[in-house]
Design a protein around this motif. Structure first.
Motif: not given
Length: 229
Positions: A184-193, A195-199, A202-206
């Motif tokens: 999930s976005n929250r898990e990605i944020a934690r894994a990559l250090v 913020s969820e907003k930044t994730v 990134h998802v939108s750009n992808i």
């Protein structure tokens, strides 16, 4: 032959705090009863209602606001795919886990494009089903291998997306690999250090760069191009 629905006449009582609220939508009473019997022994899951077809399921979802819906695809009247479309159009936030006997492209692809968060067989192990409910509630997308194969075959029939791996930044590739891993976005944020907003950015750009419409397509694109964790 479908059984007579036994949907309660009165609204279900609210689930206990912290429990996952589940709505069962299946035209067979015996299936709903079996699912309810198993799920009611789970400490963190509560069945808050039932429906015997897609139209009733969409209406009950609006009434009860469940966290997760277990939805059959093939039902008389309004089927599960149409119910998914109605829920999407209504903006209902429930995560829908399709539980069915069918894995043909004609049912798999429309169901996932209509917004299903997962697609599982009815003969799934009960404990695995409980785990699947918890997983989609946490924001994951769940696809059994045969389902992923059907989606990839559908993409082959329609032509591969125009996007290329080289169009992604290194960070976007990292995010995409984690999407393919079902995070999930929250898990990605934690894994990559991050913020969820930044994730989310990134998802939108992808999705924009690869000309994809949702996370499921992104995950399949990542598998196809070897971008996995």
């Amino acid at each position: 032959m479908s059984d007579t629905p036994d949907t309660p006449d009165t609204p279900a009582s609210p689930a206990a705090p912290g429990r996952i609220r589940v709505l069962l939508v299946d035209d067979h009473q015996v299936v709903r009863r079996g699912l309810r019997t198993f799920l009611e022994v789970q400490e963190d899951i509560e069945v808050v209602g039932e429906a015997a077809d897609g139209a009733e399921g969409a209406a009950r979802a609006e009434e009860l606001r469940p966290d997760v819906i277990l939805m059959d695809v093939t039902m008389p009247g309004t089927d599960g795919i149409e119910a998914l479309r109605r829920l999407r159009d209504l903006g209902n936030p429930a995560r829908v886990l399709v539980v069915t006997s069918f894995t043909e492209q004609r049912t798999v692809v429309p169901a996932l494009r209509a917004g299903a968060a997962g697609y599982l067989y009815k003969d799934i192990d009960p404990d695995a089903l409980a785990g699947a409910i918890r997983s989609v509630h946490a924001g994951h997308v769940l696809l059994q291998p045969e389902v992923a194969e059907a989606l990839l075959a559908a993409q082959d029939d329609q032509g591969a997306p125009a996007g290329r791996p080289g169009s992604l930044t290194d960070r976007e590739r990292e995010v995409l690999g984690l999407i393919a891993d079902g995070r999930s976005n929250r898990e990605i944020a934690r894994a990559l250090v991050l913020s969820e907003k930044t994730v989310k950015t990134h998802v939108s750009n992808i999705l924009m760069k690869l000309d994809l419409s949702d996370r499921t397509q992104a995950a399949l694109w990542a598998v196809r191009h070897g971008i996995t964790r």
